[in-house]
Design an enzyme around this catalytic site. Sequence first.
Site, PDB file in Angstrom:
ATOM      1  N   LYS A  53       0.892  -1.167   0.000  1.00  0.00           N
ATOM      2  CA  LYS A  53       0.000   0.000   0.000  1.00  0.00           C
ATOM      3  C   LYS A  53       0.925   1.210   0.000  1.00  0.00           C
ATOM      4  O   LYS A  53       1.543   1.521   1.019  1.00  0.00           O
ATOM      5  CB  LYS A  53      -0.871  -0.050   1.248  1.00  0.00           C
ATOM      6  CG  LYS A  53      -1.613   1.240   1.569  1.00  0.00           C
ATOM      7  CD  LYS A  53      -2.665   1.021   2.642  1.00  0.00           C
ATOM      8  CE  LYS A  53      -3.179   2.353   3.163  1.00  0.00           C
ATOM      9  NZ  LYS A  53      -4.482   2.298   3.775  1.00  0.00           N
ATOM     10  N   GLU A  63      -2.927   7.136   2.127  1.00  0.00           N
ATOM     11  CA  GLU A  63      -3.225   7.471   3.525  1.00  0.00           C
ATOM     12  C   GLU A  63      -1.935   7.560   4.342  1.00  0.00           C
ATOM     13  O   GLU A  63      -1.747   6.840   5.320  1.00  0.00           O
ATOM     14  CB  GLU A  63      -4.213   6.450   4.111  1.00  0.00           C
ATOM     15  CG  GLU A  63      -5.485   6.401   3.278  1.00  0.00           C
ATOM     16  CD  GLU A  63      -6.597   5.550   3.849  1.00  0.00           C
ATOM     17  OE1 GLU A  63      -6.306   4.532   4.483  1.00  0.00           O
ATOM     18  OE2 GLU A  63      -7.773   5.937   3.655  1.00  0.00           O
ATOM     19  N   ARG A  89      -1.536  -1.973  -4.452  1.00  0.00           N
ATOM     20  CA  ARG A  89      -2.897  -1.449  -4.283  1.00  0.00           C
ATOM     21  C   ARG A  89      -3.072  -0.084  -4.966  1.00  0.00           C
ATOM     22  O   ARG A  89      -2.181   0.747  -4.932  1.00  0.00           O
ATOM     23  CB  ARG A  89      -3.251  -1.387  -2.796  1.00  0.00           C
ATOM     24  CG  ARG A  89      -3.173  -2.787  -2.164  1.00  0.00           C
ATOM     25  CD  ARG A  89      -3.643  -2.800  -0.733  1.00  0.00           C
ATOM     26  NE  ARG A  89      -5.043  -2.484  -0.631  1.00  0.00           N
ATOM     27  CZ  ARG A  89      -5.573  -1.798   0.373  1.00  0.00           C
ATOM     28  NH1 ARG A  89      -4.807  -1.373   1.360  1.00  0.00           N
ATOM     29  NH2 ARG A  89      -6.856  -1.541   0.401  1.00  0.00           N
ATOM     30  N   ASP A 103     -14.280   4.099  -1.278  1.00  0.00           N
ATOM     31  CA  ASP A 103     -13.689   3.243  -0.248  1.00  0.00           C
ATOM     32  C   ASP A 103     -14.734   2.286   0.327  1.00  0.00           C
ATOM     33  O   ASP A 103     -15.237   2.514   1.429  1.00  0.00           O
ATOM     34  CB  ASP A 103     -13.137   4.145   0.863  1.00  0.00           C
ATOM     35  CG  ASP A 103     -12.329   3.364   1.889  1.00  0.00           C
ATOM     36  OD1 ASP A 103     -12.102   2.166   1.675  1.00  0.00           O
ATOM     37  OD2 ASP A 103     -11.927   3.971   2.898  1.00  0.00           O
ATOM     38  N   GLU A 139     -10.824  -5.633  -5.697  1.00  0.00           N
ATOM     39  CA  GLU A 139     -10.708  -5.687  -4.234  1.00  0.00           C
ATOM     40  C   GLU A 139     -12.042  -5.329  -3.574  1.00  0.00           C
ATOM     41  O   GLU A 139     -12.661  -4.319  -3.914  1.00  0.00           O
ATOM     42  CB  GLU A 139      -9.631  -4.696  -3.759  1.00  0.00           C
ATOM     43  CG  GLU A 139      -9.359  -4.779  -2.269  1.00  0.00           C
ATOM     44  CD  GLU A 139      -8.274  -3.797  -1.816  1.00  0.00           C
ATOM     45  OE1 GLU A 139      -7.097  -4.182  -1.787  1.00  0.00           O
ATOM     46  OE2 GLU A 139      -8.620  -2.643  -1.484  1.00  0.00           O
ATOM     47  N   GLU A 176     -16.567  -3.053   7.502  1.00  0.00           N
ATOM     48  CA  GLU A 176     -16.207  -1.723   8.009  1.00  0.00           C
ATOM     49  C   GLU A 176     -17.340  -0.711   7.858  1.00  0.00           C
ATOM     50  O   GLU A 176     -17.705  -0.029   8.806  1.00  0.00           O
ATOM     51  CB  GLU A 176     -14.952  -1.227   7.281  1.00  0.00           C
ATOM     52  CG  GLU A 176     -14.583   0.200   7.659  1.00  0.00           C
ATOM     53  CD  GLU A 176     -13.314   0.701   6.993  1.00  0.00           C
ATOM     54  OE1 GLU A 176     -12.667  -0.076   6.262  1.00  0.00           O
ATOM     55  OE2 GLU A 176     -12.967   1.867   7.228  1.00  0.00           O
ATOM     56  N   GLU A 223     -28.917  -0.539   2.783  1.00  0.00           N
ATOM     57  CA  GLU A 223     -28.832   0.590   1.837  1.00  0.00           C
ATOM     58  C   GLU A 223     -29.874   1.651   2.173  1.00  0.00           C
ATOM     59  O   GLU A 223     -29.611   2.842   2.083  1.00  0.00           O
ATOM     60  CB  GLU A 223     -29.107   0.102   0.407  1.00  0.00           C
ATOM     61  CG  GLU A 223     -27.983  -0.678  -0.216  1.00  0.00           C
ATOM     62  CD  GLU A 223     -28.353  -1.243  -1.593  1.00  0.00           C
ATOM     63  OE1 GLU A 223     -27.440  -1.527  -2.363  1.00  0.00           O
ATOM     64  OE2 GLU A 223     -29.558  -1.427  -1.888  1.00  0.00           O
ATOM     65  N   TRP A 275     -10.397  14.349   4.228  1.00  0.00           N
ATOM     66  CA  TRP A 275     -10.402  13.057   3.527  1.00  0.00           C
ATOM     67  C   TRP A 275     -11.025  13.082   2.137  1.00  0.00           C
ATOM     68  O   TRP A 275     -11.046  12.062   1.437  1.00  0.00           O
ATOM     69  CB  TRP A 275     -11.093  11.992   4.394  1.00  0.00           C
ATOM     70  CG  TRP A 275     -10.373  11.754   5.678  1.00  0.00           C
ATOM     71  CD1 TRP A 275     -10.654  12.329   6.886  1.00  0.00           C
ATOM     72  CD2 TRP A 275      -9.231  10.929   5.890  1.00  0.00           C
ATOM     73  NE1 TRP A 275      -9.754  11.900   7.836  1.00  0.00           N
ATOM     74  CE2 TRP A 275      -8.866  11.031   7.247  1.00  0.00           C
ATOM     75  CE3 TRP A 275      -8.480  10.097   5.060  1.00  0.00           C
ATOM     76  CZ2 TRP A 275      -7.782  10.342   7.792  1.00  0.00           C
ATOM     77  CZ3 TRP A 275      -7.401   9.408   5.594  1.00  0.00           C
ATOM     78  CH2 TRP A 275      -7.059   9.541   6.956  1.00  0.00           C
TER      79      TRP A 275
HETATM   80  C1  GCU Z   1     -10.069   2.311   4.525  1.00  0.00           C
HETATM   81  C2  GCU Z   1      -9.945   1.973   5.961  1.00  0.00           C
HETATM   82  C3  GCU Z   1      -8.539   1.966   6.403  1.00  0.00           C
HETATM   83  C4  GCU Z   1      -7.700   1.089   5.481  1.00  0.00           C
HETATM   84  C5  GCU Z   1      -7.903   1.468   4.054  1.00  0.00           C
HETATM   85  C6  GCU Z   1      -7.217   0.569   3.060  1.00  0.00           C
HETATM   86  O1  GCU Z   1      -9.709   3.630   4.328  1.00  0.00           O
HETATM   87  O2  GCU Z   1     -10.691   2.864   6.732  1.00  0.00           O
HETATM   88  O3  GCU Z   1      -8.495   1.504   7.707  1.00  0.00           O
HETATM   89  O4  GCU Z   1      -6.393   1.174   5.795  1.00  0.00           O
HETATM   90  O5  GCU Z   1      -9.249   1.473   3.754  1.00  0.00           O
HETATM   91  O6  GCU Z   1      -7.900   0.069   2.179  1.00  0.00           O
HETATM   92  O7  GCU Z   1      -6.025   0.372   3.136  1.00  0.00           O
END
Ligand code: GCU
Length: 665
Positions: free
Chosen positions: A274, A278, A311, A357, A379, A385, A497, A527
Site C-alpha cells: 500500500k 493514507e 494497491r 472506499d 478488491e 467496516e 442501503e 479526507w
Molecule cells: C479504509 C480503511 C482503512 C484502510 C484502508 C485501506 O480507508 O478505513 O483503515 O487502511 O481502507 O484500504 O487500506
Amino acid sequence: MICNIKEYDCWFQRRASVPLARLLGSVGLLEQSLVLENAAGELSALLTKNFAVLSVVEGKDAGTLIGTIPGLNAQLGLKLPSTKPEGFVIKVSDTRVIIAGQDEIGALYGVYRFLALLALGKINVGTELIDAPATQFRSLTHWDNISGDVIRGYAGKSLFYNNGRVDYDEQRVIDYARLLASIGINRLAIGGTFGPGPGQLLITESMLPDVARLAALFRPFGVKLLLNVKFSAPYTLGKLPTADPLDADVVAWWKERADLIYRYVPDLAGFVVKADSEMEPGPFDYGRNHAEGANALAAALAPHGGELVWRCFVYNCAQDWRDQSIDRARAAYDVFKPLDGMFADNVLLQVKFGPYDFQVLEPVSPLFGALSKTRYTLEVQVTQEYTGQQIDLCYLPYKWERILDFDTRYGPRSTLRELLIDGKISGVGAIPNVGLDHNWTGHTLAQANLYGYGRLCWDPSLSAEQIAREWSALTFTDASVADTVSELLLRSYPAYEKYNAPFGVCFMVTPAGHYGPNIEGYEFSPWGTYHRADRFAIGIDRTGSGTGYVTQYAPENAALFGDPATCPEQLILFFHRLRYDYVMKNGQTLLQNIYNTHFEGYDEVKHMLELWKGLKDWLDEHTYSSVLTRFERQLANAREWRDQINTYFWRKTGITDAHVRKIYE
Ligand code: GCU
C-alpha cells in the site's frame, strides 16, 4: 430444538445420516504429496466427524479414491477428462467414488466440494461433476497488527499476533486454513495495512522463522502466503539513505531481502504494498511514478516466481474541503490509467471496487475494463467496516453480484463477471472478517460473507441467492430454518442501503470508527468525501461540466451516468448535485424519497428481527440469543440512521414528510 449449531465449525455441521456409506467407508490414495495426503486425511476426518462414517486410508480397492486426474488415469486406466488448473472431477458409480484433481490442490478442492454436496444431499450414484475456479488468484489480506488488534476487525483479536509477537493457537490456524481451502481461497496476505504494522517486522531475520512456521501450517491446504511490506523498508529497515525505487542500492536491497525471505518460505506468493496511500510512503516521495515504484519490488520477486500486489487506493487525504477542484473519486484512474502497460508482468494492481472506499452505495470504479495492458484484481471487503461491523446483518454477496453485473462497455463480454471469467481481471482480493471470537466472525450469520466470498471467486456466475441458500443449508441443518435464514440474508443488504447515506452520497458515517451516522462528520475534514448539502440541494456534480469524473468511464457509461434521467437512481447523488424537489421516477421528490427509504429501512430491520424471533424454538439457545442481541443492536442503529438523516434534512429544508410520519425537530 432442531438445529444445534456448532458455530466454530461454520459450514461443516454434523448430519444425521449419509448416503453411500458403504463406499465412503474406505478412502484410498494412490499418489503421495503433502496436499494429496491432506486431502485424504480431511475426507476421512470429516466423514467421521460429520457423517459418522468410519473411514481408513487403504489402497486401490477402497470405495473412494482420491488422486490427480493424470495419476488416476495412468494407474487405473481411467479416462477422466482433464479440466483447468485447480479444478476437479467427481464421479460416483455404484462401485466407486472418485475425487480427482487436475493437480493436487484440485483434489483437495474436490474433497471439500464433495463433502458440501454430500451434506446438501446432492451426491448420488451417477453423480458426475467437473468444476474449476474461474480465476487463479483468490486472496484474503489480513489487516491484523502485531499488537493483536485487527484494523477494521469486528470479531475479536488477531488469529496470528499477540502483544508484539507472532503468537497463535496452532489448531485454530489449521482450522482457519481448512475453512479457506474449503471455499477455494489460495492466497493469504499477512502483515497489516498501514502504520508500523507487522509487515515491516515480518521480513526481518528474527521473525522470518515465525513466517515460515505459519506458511507450513497453510501449505497442506494449498494456501500460499503473501507478505504486506512497506515501500520505505530499504530506508527504515535497511538504513539506506533513500527508498528511491530507481536507486541502484535500493534495487539491490530489495533483491537481497527477497532472496533472504525465500530461503525461509520458498513458495511465498509475493508481496502486497500500500504505497502513497493514507500517509504511507511511496514512489511519489521520490518523484517517481507507481510503475517505477512497483517494478523495483517486482524485479526482486521475479526470480522466485513471486507476484507483487500493488494497491490502487491512492488519493489525496489531506484535501482542503474549501477546494472544490479536487475530486477524490477521480484519483485511482488519474494515477493508474496513464501507466497502463508499464508494469512488470508479475505485478498485479489491486483495484477497490469503487472509486471511494468500500461504500454501501457507490459506483464501480472506472478503472475496470479501462486497464487493458496491465494485470489487475478486484478488491472488496468481507470485513464489514462500512456495512454494519458484524453487528448489523449485511449479506455482502448481494452487493458483489451487482458489482460483477456492471458492464464496463469496453468491447464485447465486458461485465466484471465476464472480464474475470475471461482472465482480463486477474483475480480477487479482500479483507477477511475473522478473529478470535469463537464463531470466527462475531455475528454468526456473517460467516455467510466469508463463505460467499470464496464461492464467488471460484464461480462468479453464482447468484447471491444461490450462495445464501447453499450456505444456510450447510450451516442450519433443518430446511425450514435454512429458508428463513436465506430470506434474512437476502433482505439485509437492501435494508442496510435504505437506512444508510441516501442515493450514493456516501460517507455520512461516524468518522474514524465508521459505525452509525454522523451526517456532517466528514464534511469539513481532509479526507475528500463531501456531500455539500445546503438548504436547496445535495451531492457533487461529477459530470463533464462538474469534476469530470464521469468522463473516466467508457462513452456509453459516461452518457448513462452523466444524465440524471438515465443515471441509476440509487447512485444519483454520487454523480449529480440535485435540488431536494428534483422529481424521481416514482413521481416523488428526492427529499420525499430520502424520508421514505429511511422509514422503510428501519421497518425492514424490525421485520427481520421478528423473522429471527420466529426461529426461537428451532435453534439452540446460544445461537438464537447471540444473533438476537445483534438484531436488537441493529434495530437501534437503524433507528439512529433514520432519525438523524430525516431530522437533518427536515431542518435543512423545512419541508415535512408527505405521509406525516414522526420526524424529530
Ligand atoms: C479504509 C480503511 C482503512 C484502510 C484502508 C485501506 O480507508 O478505513 O483503515 O487502511 O481502507 O484500504 O487500506
